[in-house]
Design a protein around this motif. Structure first.
Motif, PDB file in Angstrom:
ATOM      1  N   MET A 124       0.844  -1.195   0.000  1.00  0.00           N
ATOM      2  CA  MET A 124       0.000   0.000   0.000  1.00  0.00           C
ATOM      3  C   MET A 124       0.878   1.243   0.000  1.00  0.00           C
ATOM      4  O   MET A 124       1.904   1.298   0.672  1.00  0.00           O
ATOM      5  CB  MET A 124      -0.915   0.008   1.215  1.00  0.00           C
ATOM      6  CG  MET A 124      -1.788  -1.236   1.322  1.00  0.00           C
ATOM      7  SD  MET A 124      -2.907  -1.432  -0.063  1.00  0.00           S
ATOM      8  CE  MET A 124      -4.064  -0.108   0.277  1.00  0.00           C
ATOM      9  N   THR A 125       0.460   2.266  -0.738  1.00  0.00           N
ATOM     10  CA  THR A 125       1.274   3.450  -0.972  1.00  0.00           C
ATOM     11  C   THR A 125       0.699   4.647  -0.233  1.00  0.00           C
ATOM     12  O   THR A 125      -0.517   4.823  -0.167  1.00  0.00           O
ATOM     13  CB  THR A 125       1.336   3.761  -2.478  1.00  0.00           C
ATOM     14  OG1 THR A 125       1.851   2.632  -3.162  1.00  0.00           O
ATOM     15  CG2 THR A 125       2.220   4.969  -2.745  1.00  0.00           C
ATOM     16  N   THR A 126       1.616   5.468   0.301  1.00  0.00           N
ATOM     17  CA  THR A 126       1.228   6.759   0.852  1.00  0.00           C
ATOM     18  C   THR A 126       1.424   7.815  -0.220  1.00  0.00           C
ATOM     19  O   THR A 126       2.526   7.968  -0.760  1.00  0.00           O
ATOM     20  CB  THR A 126       2.063   7.098   2.088  1.00  0.00           C
ATOM     21  OG1 THR A 126       1.841   6.115   3.098  1.00  0.00           O
ATOM     22  CG2 THR A 126       1.684   8.461   2.633  1.00  0.00           C
ATOM     23  N   LEU A 127       0.376   8.539  -0.535  1.00  0.00           N
ATOM     24  CA  LEU A 127       0.418   9.542  -1.593  1.00  0.00           C
ATOM     25  C   LEU A 127       0.694  10.912  -0.977  1.00  0.00           C
ATOM     26  O   LEU A 127      -0.082  11.408  -0.158  1.00  0.00           O
ATOM     27  CB  LEU A 127      -0.918   9.571  -2.341  1.00  0.00           C
ATOM     28  CG  LEU A 127      -1.012  10.522  -3.526  1.00  0.00           C
ATOM     29  CD1 LEU A 127      -0.048  10.115  -4.618  1.00  0.00           C
ATOM     30  CD2 LEU A 127      -2.440  10.582  -4.060  1.00  0.00           C
ATOM     31  N   VAL A 128       1.822  11.506  -1.355  1.00  0.00           N
ATOM     32  CA  VAL A 128       2.149  12.875  -0.946  1.00  0.00           C
ATOM     33  C   VAL A 128       1.583  13.788  -2.021  1.00  0.00           C
ATOM     34  O   VAL A 128       2.083  13.834  -3.145  1.00  0.00           O
ATOM     35  CB  VAL A 128       3.660  13.069  -0.785  1.00  0.00           C
ATOM     36  CG1 VAL A 128       3.960  14.501  -0.347  1.00  0.00           C
ATOM     37  CG2 VAL A 128       4.229  12.072   0.213  1.00  0.00           C
ATOM     38  N   LEU A 129       0.528  14.505  -1.660  1.00  0.00           N
ATOM     39  CA  LEU A 129      -0.282  15.206  -2.647  1.00  0.00           C
ATOM     40  C   LEU A 129      -0.126  16.707  -2.485  1.00  0.00           C
ATOM     41  O   LEU A 129      -0.462  17.281  -1.445  1.00  0.00           O
ATOM     42  CB  LEU A 129      -1.757  14.813  -2.460  1.00  0.00           C
ATOM     43  CG  LEU A 129      -2.731  15.207  -3.548  1.00  0.00           C
ATOM     44  CD1 LEU A 129      -2.373  14.528  -4.864  1.00  0.00           C
ATOM     45  CD2 LEU A 129      -4.149  14.842  -3.137  1.00  0.00           C
ATOM     46  N   CYS A 130       0.395  17.359  -3.532  1.00  0.00           N
ATOM     47  CA  CYS A 130       0.477  18.816  -3.580  1.00  0.00           C
ATOM     48  C   CYS A 130      -0.778  19.329  -4.284  1.00  0.00           C
ATOM     49  O   CYS A 130      -1.030  18.978  -5.445  1.00  0.00           O
ATOM     50  CB  CYS A 130       1.740  19.250  -4.323  1.00  0.00           C
ATOM     51  SG  CYS A 130       1.931  21.042  -4.450  1.00  0.00           S
ATOM     52  N   VAL A 131      -1.553  20.156  -3.590  1.00  0.00           N
ATOM     53  CA  VAL A 131      -2.850  20.607  -4.090  1.00  0.00           C
ATOM     54  C   VAL A 131      -2.760  22.078  -4.471  1.00  0.00           C
ATOM     55  O   VAL A 131      -2.269  22.904  -3.693  1.00  0.00           O
ATOM     56  CB  VAL A 131      -3.944  20.392  -3.026  1.00  0.00           C
ATOM     57  CG1 VAL A 131      -5.294  20.842  -3.553  1.00  0.00           C
ATOM     58  CG2 VAL A 131      -4.004  18.930  -2.619  1.00  0.00           C
ATOM     59  N   ASP A 132      -3.237  22.384  -5.681  1.00  0.00           N
ATOM     60  CA  ASP A 132      -3.231  23.756  -6.182  1.00  0.00           C
ATOM     61  C   ASP A 132      -4.622  24.072  -6.705  1.00  0.00           C
ATOM     62  O   ASP A 132      -4.975  23.735  -7.838  1.00  0.00           O
ATOM     63  CB  ASP A 132      -2.178  23.917  -7.284  1.00  0.00           C
ATOM     64  CG  ASP A 132      -2.181  25.306  -7.893  1.00  0.00           C
ATOM     65  OD1 ASP A 132      -2.609  26.246  -7.210  1.00  0.00           O
ATOM     66  OD2 ASP A 132      -1.763  25.440  -9.054  1.00  0.00           O
ATOM     67  N   ARG A 133      -5.417  24.735  -5.897  1.00  0.00           N
ATOM     68  CA  ARG A 133      -6.812  24.990  -6.278  1.00  0.00           C
ATOM     69  C   ARG A 133      -6.928  26.009  -7.406  1.00  0.00           C
ATOM     70  O   ARG A 133      -7.796  25.902  -8.271  1.00  0.00           O
ATOM     71  CB  ARG A 133      -7.583  25.485  -5.058  1.00  0.00           C
ATOM     72  CG  ARG A 133      -9.093  25.523  -5.244  1.00  0.00           C
ATOM     73  CD  ARG A 133      -9.768  26.127  -4.045  1.00  0.00           C
ATOM     74  NE  ARG A 133     -11.208  25.904  -4.035  1.00  0.00           N
ATOM     75  CZ  ARG A 133     -12.051  26.468  -3.194  1.00  0.00           C
ATOM     76  NH1 ARG A 133     -11.584  27.298  -2.273  1.00  0.00           N
ATOM     77  NH2 ARG A 133     -13.350  26.220  -3.262  1.00  0.00           N
ATOM     78  N   ALA A 134      -6.072  27.031  -7.405  1.00  0.00           N
ATOM     79  CA  ALA A 134      -6.156  28.105  -8.401  1.00  0.00           C
ATOM     80  C   ALA A 134      -5.466  27.771  -9.713  1.00  0.00           C
ATOM     81  O   ALA A 134      -5.474  28.594 -10.637  1.00  0.00           O
ATOM     82  CB  ALA A 134      -5.561  29.384  -7.817  1.00  0.00           C
ATOM     83  N   ASN A 135      -4.830  26.599  -9.823  1.00  0.00           N
ATOM     84  CA  ASN A 135      -4.138  26.152 -11.044  1.00  0.00           C
ATOM     85  C   ASN A 135      -2.996  27.086 -11.432  1.00  0.00           C
ATOM     86  O   ASN A 135      -2.715  27.301 -12.616  1.00  0.00           O
ATOM     87  CB  ASN A 135      -5.120  26.021 -12.204  1.00  0.00           C
ATOM     88  CG  ASN A 135      -4.548  25.199 -13.348  1.00  0.00           C
ATOM     89  OD1 ASN A 135      -3.696  24.329 -13.133  1.00  0.00           O
ATOM     90  ND2 ASN A 135      -4.998  25.463 -14.555  1.00  0.00           N
ATOM     91  N   ASP A 136      -2.307  27.654 -10.426  1.00  0.00           N
ATOM     92  CA  ASP A 136      -1.128  28.465 -10.733  1.00  0.00           C
ATOM     93  C   ASP A 136      -0.024  27.619 -11.355  1.00  0.00           C
ATOM     94  O   ASP A 136       0.686  28.072 -12.267  1.00  0.00           O
ATOM     95  CB  ASP A 136      -0.612  29.120  -9.447  1.00  0.00           C
ATOM     96  CG  ASP A 136      -1.598  30.135  -8.886  1.00  0.00           C
ATOM     97  OD1 ASP A 136      -2.368  30.705  -9.690  1.00  0.00           O
ATOM     98  OD2 ASP A 136      -1.627  30.335  -7.659  1.00  0.00           O
TER      99      ASP A 136
END
Length: 379
Positions: free
Chosen positions: A1-13
């Motif tokens: 099982m993998t841990t996902l390090v997720l970078c989130v960019d709501r404004a799509n910069d």
């Protein structure tokens, strides 16, 4: 099982400045993306967010955990469209990779609003918020102000009184001295704070509905409250008239205050007694039993009124504002005897009220026990 390090960019910069479409998955792909975004805008905080995602991924791998880094962003101009775009990209990552949990990396309060979207699809173990060290105070203040202005209740509570006060300040300064103007402004702001702090606005907004329900239900307390308000007004008016009598010195504060208390207390006590009697009648009509507090309240009101009037009369008689109290046209009481009589009478009335309330509550308890025994025996 993998841990996902997720970078989130709501404004799509990230997508706009790099020209790439998300999701971007993998160490090398994200590392190359950092270079593209940094060259396009070195001052963008997204660069720090991407680097933080890479750093967290490296730490997890050093701890012998299976970790994968990815970047997702909103690809729509509208807020709802951007959130739905992030949700679709997250569904793709979950479907393509055997992901167990996620570590979300964000760089703004706006991106933090996407954390519930991630939590609806994955178990979120941690949320890592990246703030550029040089701009920590500025950015934190900016987001606090932004959240404050977005809260309608806080705006109406704080900004509206401040705005009214600032509009009134020039008018007060033109008409009065600066000290009077500042005192009036402080009094206005203090009244507003008490108005909100004591929830007077909620009480006033609910008052019409409570009065309407009380009138429709036929509660006696509505009438007695109205009578109590009238008696209180009469008491205050008579107390004010007593203060303005020619025999008092207007420059002194103590004697006029005592005269006000002496002449208004009987009417105020009568008003409180009327209100408590109405409440007691409502309890008697609405239920078979009466609580001890409602039964004891009228006696307590009378006792307090007697004690306060006795103390005020004692002080006024010592100052020569009142004549000696005469009982039955014969017995003249000294100031100390007057005070002792009023205090003693108040204590006796209070004890009588306690005794009556205890007796009534004991009888009610016995009735309850008897009714319960009868019901059990009938079964």
């Amino acid at each position: 099982m993998t841990t996902l390090v997720l970078c989130v960019d709501r404004a799509n910069d990230i997508g706009r400045k790099s020209g790439l479409s998300t999701p971007v998955v993998g160490w090398e792909a994200v590392r190359s993306l950092v270079t593209d975004v940094g060259l396009a805008d070195p001052e963008d905080s997204s660069v720090n967010c991407l680097l933080e995602a890479l750093r967290v991924t490296r730490e997890l791998r050093d701890e012998r955990e299976d970790a994968e880094v990815a970047v997702i962003s909103g690809t729509s101009e509208s807020v709802v469209g951007a959130d739905r775009s992030v949700a679709r990209q997250l569904d793709e990552l979950v479907e393509l990779h055997d992901v167990e949990s996620a570590v979300v990396v964000i760089d703004s309060a706006e991106d933090e609003r996407l954390v519930p979207v991630v939590e609806s699809r994955l178990r979120v173990d941690a949320v890592d918020r990246v703030v550029v060290r040089q701009a920590h105070d500025i950015e934190s203040t900016y987001y606090l102000l932004k959240q404050f202005l977005a809260d309608e209740e806080l705006r109406s509570t704080v900004l509206v009184p401040l705005g009214v006060g600032l509009l009134l300040l020039p008018l007060l300064l033109v008409q009065f001295t600066p000290a009077v103007a500042m005192a009036g402004l402080a009094a206005l702001l203090g009244a507003v704070l008490l108005y909100k702090g004591l929830a007077i606005d909620e009480f006033l907004s609910d008052a019409p509905e409570r009065v309407r329900d009380a009138l429709y239900s036929g509660q006696v307390s509505v009438v007695t409250y109205a009578v109590a308000a009238g008696l209180a007004i009469v008491g205050l008016f008579l107390g004010a008239l007593a203060v303005q009598t020619p025999g008092t010195d207007g420059n002194e504060l103590l004697v006029p205050s005592l005269l006000f208390v002496y002449h208004s207390v009987p009417w105020l006590a009568l008003a409180a007694l009327t209100a408590s009697a109405g409440r007691l009648l409502d309890e008697l009509i609405g239920s078979e039993s009466v609580s001890t507090s409602h039964m004891n309240l009228p006696f307590g009101v009378i006792a307090i009124g007697l004690v306060v009037r006795g103390v005020a009369g004692f002080l006024l008689e010592r100052q020569g504002e009142l004549a000696n109290l005469v009982l039955l046209g014969r017995v003249h009481l000294s100031p100390m005897q007057r005070l002792a009589m009023f205090i003693f009478t108040g204590i006796i009335i209070s004890l009588v009220g306690v005794r009556i309330s205890v007796t009534v509550s004991d009888e009610t308890l016995e009735d309850v026990v008897e009714n319960r025994q009868e019901s059990e025996s009938s079964r």
